[in-house]
Design a protein around this motif. Structure first.
Motif, PDB file in Angstrom:
ATOM      1  N   SER A 176       0.829  -1.208   0.000  1.00  0.00           N
ATOM      2  CA  SER A 176       0.000   0.000   0.000  1.00  0.00           C
ATOM      3  C   SER A 176       0.863   1.256   0.000  1.00  0.00           C
ATOM      4  O   SER A 176       0.581   2.213  -0.729  1.00  0.00           O
ATOM      5  CB  SER A 176      -0.929   0.006   1.226  1.00  0.00           C
ATOM      6  N   GLN A 177       1.931   1.259   0.795  1.00  0.00           N
ATOM      7  CA  GLN A 177       2.778   2.446   0.893  1.00  0.00           C
ATOM      8  C   GLN A 177       3.485   2.747  -0.428  1.00  0.00           C
ATOM      9  O   GLN A 177       3.672   3.914  -0.785  1.00  0.00           O
ATOM     10  CB  GLN A 177       3.803   2.273   2.016  1.00  0.00           C
ATOM     11  N   LYS A 178       3.883   1.717  -1.143  1.00  0.00           N
ATOM     12  CA  LYS A 178       4.512   1.935  -2.446  1.00  0.00           C
ATOM     13  C   LYS A 178       3.527   2.583  -3.426  1.00  0.00           C
ATOM     14  O   LYS A 178       3.879   3.514  -4.165  1.00  0.00           O
ATOM     15  CB  LYS A 178       5.019   0.606  -3.011  1.00  0.00           C
ATOM     16  N   LYS A 179       2.307   2.098  -3.398  1.00  0.00           N
ATOM     17  CA  LYS A 179       1.278   2.668  -4.281  1.00  0.00           C
ATOM     18  C   LYS A 179       0.987   4.110  -3.892  1.00  0.00           C
ATOM     19  O   LYS A 179       0.896   4.993  -4.755  1.00  0.00           O
ATOM     20  CB  LYS A 179       0.009   1.818  -4.189  1.00  0.00           C
ATOM     21  N   TYR A 180       0.847   4.363  -2.587  1.00  0.00           N
ATOM     22  CA  TYR A 180       0.583   5.725  -2.124  1.00  0.00           C
ATOM     23  C   TYR A 180       1.743   6.657  -2.484  1.00  0.00           C
ATOM     24  O   TYR A 180       1.526   7.818  -2.841  1.00  0.00           O
ATOM     25  CB  TYR A 180       0.379   5.753  -0.610  1.00  0.00           C
ATOM     26  N   ALA A 181       2.979   6.149  -2.375  1.00  0.00           N
ATOM     27  CA  ALA A 181       4.155   6.981  -2.648  1.00  0.00           C
ATOM     28  C   ALA A 181       4.156   7.466  -4.097  1.00  0.00           C
ATOM     29  O   ALA A 181       4.495   8.629  -4.375  1.00  0.00           O
ATOM     30  CB  ALA A 181       5.425   6.195  -2.348  1.00  0.00           C
ATOM     31  N   LEU A 182       3.791   6.608  -5.011  1.00  0.00           N
ATOM     32  CA  LEU A 182       3.745   7.012  -6.419  1.00  0.00           C
ATOM     33  C   LEU A 182       2.721   8.114  -6.647  1.00  0.00           C
ATOM     34  O   LEU A 182       2.962   9.069  -7.397  1.00  0.00           O
ATOM     35  CB  LEU A 182       3.421   5.792  -7.290  1.00  0.00           C
ATOM     36  N   GLN A 183       1.582   8.002  -5.981  1.00  0.00           N
ATOM     37  CA  GLN A 183       0.535   9.005  -6.137  1.00  0.00           C
ATOM     38  C   GLN A 183       0.928  10.317  -5.467  1.00  0.00           C
ATOM     39  O   GLN A 183       0.671  11.406  -5.994  1.00  0.00           O
ATOM     40  CB  GLN A 183      -0.779   8.466  -5.565  1.00  0.00           C
ATOM     41  N   GLU A 184       1.559  10.229  -4.285  1.00  0.00           N
ATOM     42  CA  GLU A 184       1.988  11.434  -3.587  1.00  0.00           C
ATOM     43  C   GLU A 184       3.117  12.132  -4.348  1.00  0.00           C
ATOM     44  O   GLU A 184       3.194  13.371  -4.385  1.00  0.00           O
ATOM     45  CB  GLU A 184       2.446  11.085  -2.170  1.00  0.00           C
ATOM     46  N   ALA A 185       4.013  11.354  -4.960  1.00  0.00           N
ATOM     47  CA  ALA A 185       5.095  11.939  -5.750  1.00  0.00           C
ATOM     48  C   ALA A 185       4.533  12.713  -6.933  1.00  0.00           C
ATOM     49  O   ALA A 185       5.033  13.800  -7.275  1.00  0.00           O
ATOM     50  CB  ALA A 185       6.038  10.843  -6.230  1.00  0.00           C
ATOM     51  N   ARG A 186       3.506  12.185  -7.537  1.00  0.00           N
ATOM     52  CA  ARG A 186       2.864  12.882  -8.658  1.00  0.00           C
ATOM     53  C   ARG A 186       2.248  14.194  -8.181  1.00  0.00           C
ATOM     54  O   ARG A 186       2.353  15.234  -8.840  1.00  0.00           O
ATOM     55  CB  ARG A 186       1.794  11.986  -9.284  1.00  0.00           C
ATOM     56  N   LYS A 187       1.611  14.160  -7.012  1.00  0.00           N
ATOM     57  CA  LYS A 187       1.008  15.369  -6.461  1.00  0.00           C
ATOM     58  C   LYS A 187       2.080  16.434  -6.187  1.00  0.00           C
ATOM     59  O   LYS A 187       1.899  17.607  -6.519  1.00  0.00           O
ATOM     60  CB  LYS A 187       0.256  15.036  -5.167  1.00  0.00           C
ATOM     61  N   LEU A 188       3.213  16.022  -5.604  1.00  0.00           N
ATOM     62  CA  LEU A 188       4.289  16.971  -5.316  1.00  0.00           C
ATOM     63  C   LEU A 188       4.836  17.604  -6.597  1.00  0.00           C
ATOM     64  O   LEU A 188       5.144  18.797  -6.632  1.00  0.00           O
ATOM     65  CB  LEU A 188       5.420  16.274  -4.557  1.00  0.00           C
ATOM     66  N   SER A 189       4.967  16.782  -7.632  1.00  0.00           N
ATOM     67  CA  SER A 189       5.521  17.284  -8.888  1.00  0.00           C
ATOM     68  C   SER A 189       4.596  18.287  -9.563  1.00  0.00           C
ATOM     69  O   SER A 189       5.034  19.105 -10.378  1.00  0.00           O
ATOM     70  CB  SER A 189       5.799  16.119  -9.844  1.00  0.00           C
ATOM     71  N   GLU A 190       3.317  18.233  -9.223  1.00  0.00           N
ATOM     72  CA  GLU A 190       2.330  19.115  -9.851  1.00  0.00           C
ATOM     73  C   GLU A 190       2.025  20.352  -9.005  1.00  0.00           C
ATOM     74  O   GLU A 190       1.199  21.173  -9.383  1.00  0.00           O
ATOM     75  CB  GLU A 190       1.041  18.340 -10.117  1.00  0.00           C
ATOM     76  N   THR A 191       2.701  20.477  -7.831  1.00  0.00           N
ATOM     77  CA  THR A 191       2.445  21.582  -6.912  1.00  0.00           C
ATOM     78  C   THR A 191       3.651  22.524  -6.881  1.00  0.00           C
ATOM     79  O   THR A 191       4.789  22.067  -6.735  1.00  0.00           O
ATOM     80  CB  THR A 191       2.168  21.062  -5.489  1.00  0.00           C
ATOM     81  N   HIS A 192       3.410  23.813  -7.006  1.00  0.00           N
ATOM     82  CA  HIS A 192       4.504  24.784  -6.924  1.00  0.00           C
ATOM     83  C   HIS A 192       5.036  24.835  -5.499  1.00  0.00           C
ATOM     84  O   HIS A 192       4.284  24.774  -4.529  1.00  0.00           O
ATOM     85  CB  HIS A 192       4.018  26.165  -7.353  1.00  0.00           C
ATOM     86  N   PHE A 193       6.344  24.952  -5.367  1.00  0.00           N
ATOM     87  CA  PHE A 193       6.993  24.908  -4.046  1.00  0.00           C
ATOM     88  C   PHE A 193       6.416  25.959  -3.098  1.00  0.00           C
ATOM     89  O   PHE A 193       6.215  25.682  -1.907  1.00  0.00           O
ATOM     90  CB  PHE A 193       8.500  25.129  -4.204  1.00  0.00           C
ATOM     91  N   SER A 194       6.116  27.134  -3.605  1.00  0.00           N
ATOM     92  CA  SER A 194       5.605  28.217  -2.750  1.00  0.00           C
ATOM     93  C   SER A 194       4.222  27.900  -2.189  1.00  0.00           C
ATOM     94  O   SER A 194       3.815  28.463  -1.176  1.00  0.00           O
ATOM     95  CB  SER A 194       5.560  29.534  -3.521  1.00  0.00           C
ATOM     96  N   GLY A 195       3.516  27.008  -2.854  1.00  0.00           N
ATOM     97  CA  GLY A 195       2.170  26.652  -2.403  1.00  0.00           C
ATOM     98  C   GLY A 195       2.126  25.447  -1.496  1.00  0.00           C
ATOM     99  O   GLY A 195       1.040  25.021  -1.069  1.00  0.00           O
ATOM    100  N   MET A 196       3.286  24.882  -1.172  1.00  0.00           N
ATOM    101  CA  MET A 196       3.344  23.693  -0.323  1.00  0.00           C
ATOM    102  C   MET A 196       3.355  24.068   1.155  1.00  0.00           C
ATOM    103  O   MET A 196       3.856  25.120   1.550  1.00  0.00           O
ATOM    104  CB  MET A 196       4.613  22.878  -0.617  1.00  0.00           C
ATOM    105  N   GLY A 197       2.820  23.171   1.984  1.00  0.00           N
ATOM    106  CA  GLY A 197       2.968  23.287   3.422  1.00  0.00           C
ATOM    107  C   GLY A 197       4.365  22.869   3.828  1.00  0.00           C
ATOM    108  O   GLY A 197       5.125  22.326   3.022  1.00  0.00           O
ATOM    109  N   ILE A 198       4.714  23.080   5.080  1.00  0.00           N
ATOM    110  CA  ILE A 198       6.064  22.789   5.539  1.00  0.00           C
ATOM    111  C   ILE A 198       6.415  21.317   5.386  1.00  0.00           C
ATOM    112  O   ILE A 198       7.541  20.967   5.005  1.00  0.00           O
ATOM    113  CB  ILE A 198       6.253  23.241   7.015  1.00  0.00           C
ATOM    114  N   ASN A 199       5.460  20.417   5.655  1.00  0.00           N
ATOM    115  CA  ASN A 199       5.745  18.983   5.527  1.00  0.00           C
ATOM    116  C   ASN A 199       6.078  18.604   4.090  1.00  0.00           C
ATOM    117  O   ASN A 199       7.034  17.851   3.836  1.00  0.00           O
ATOM    118  CB  ASN A 199       4.563  18.159   6.032  1.00  0.00           C
ATOM    119  N   ASP A 200       5.303  19.130   3.144  1.00  0.00           N
ATOM    120  CA  ASP A 200       5.555  18.802   1.738  1.00  0.00           C
ATOM    121  C   ASP A 200       6.849  19.442   1.246  1.00  0.00           C
ATOM    122  O   ASP A 200       7.540  18.877   0.381  1.00  0.00           O
ATOM    123  CB  ASP A 200       4.379  19.241   0.866  1.00  0.00           C
ATOM    124  N   LYS A 201       7.204  20.617   1.774  1.00  0.00           N
ATOM    125  CA  LYS A 201       8.473  21.237   1.387  1.00  0.00           C
ATOM    126  C   LYS A 201       9.647  20.368   1.847  1.00  0.00           C
ATOM    127  O   LYS A 201      10.638  20.206   1.116  1.00  0.00           O
ATOM    128  CB  LYS A 201       8.569  22.644   1.979  1.00  0.00           C
TER     129      LYS A 201
END
Length: 251
Positions: A176-201
């Protein structure tokens, strides 16, 4: 207010958890379970409970699955959205019974007590989640590997907590974690750094695997929870490693 609430639960091969979750919901006149065609004994366990209405739908995304479950509710103005490993405390049931929402309050967040093999941890990284909301004022959106509920109205927080008590196998957890990681990585790649929360940064710059160990052990205090705390810290570390590997194209 209990008679105004219908619990909603999504399941897929949850035989390790669903009995405990449903046992904490015997107060509900009806519990809607939406299953993604489990191949284990999930359906058999669910149908042992007289108040469970069991449905099945092929899984496509968390947001669409939750929205479908929400649309199945034709019975009460409020719903209680629960993962299959959420176990309600008696204190929370008592609080729901006495709850009187203010005008304009259409949702409530709940805090959690995280359990490892049934042992309560004194802290975790699991954030408060909107679990109780007015059905006519809410809808679901996809957010990374999971869903996000959007509620039109004031969100308050309940005092009592839910136990997060997942007892599925570690091999299932890793998958499950491997699957979630791929989806979360895609989300990070589509989010501008300035718009991220501290955890995502922290995740974006690759420091999360290093930060999560001292933060979990010391700041969240699970170092005092013995082997259960160490196991939880290991899980958080591995989850962040999987995410970093996914962002580097190594997963």
């Amino acid at each position: 207010m209990l008679d105004q609430i219908t619990p909603l639960i999504l399941t897929y091969n949850e035989e390790a958890n669903i009995q405990r979750t449903l046992s904490s919901l015997t107060w509900a006149h009806r519990v809607i379970v939406l299953d993604s065609f489990s191949s284990d004994s999930t359906q058999e366990i669910c149908t042992r409970f007289d108040n469970v209405e069991f449905h099945q739908r092929a899984f496509d995304s968390h947001s669409k699955q939750w929205q479908h479950a929400l649309d199945l509710n034709k019975y009460t103005p409020w719903v209680l959205a629960l993962d299959a490993d959420y176990v309600l405390s008696q204190e929370l049931v008592d609080e729901l019974e006495q709850l009187k929402p203010k005008q304009g309050t259409h949702g409530y967040k709940t805090k959690f007590v995280y359990r490892i093999d049934g042992i309560n941890l004194r802290g975790s990284l699991y954030p408060p989640v909107i679990t109780l909301y007015k059905a006519s004022k809410a809808y679901y959106q996809q957010d990374g590997h999971t869903q996000r509920i959007v509620v039109d109205g004031v969100i308050e927080e309940l005092s009592a907590k839910i136990f997060h008590d997942d007892r599925k196998t570690m091999s299932r957890w890793h998958d499950s974690q491997k699957k979630y990681a791929l989806q979360e990585a895609r989300k990070l790649s589509e989010t501008h750094f300035s718009g991220m929360g501290i955890n995502d940064k922290i995740r974006f710059i690759g420091l999360a695997p290093l930060v999560v160990i001292p933060y979990t052990l010391i700041v969240r205090g699970v170092i005092f929870d013995g082997l259960a705390g160490l196991r939880y810290t290991y899980q958080r570390f591995i989850a962040e490693v999987y995410l970093l590997r996914a962002r580097l194209g190594l997963l």
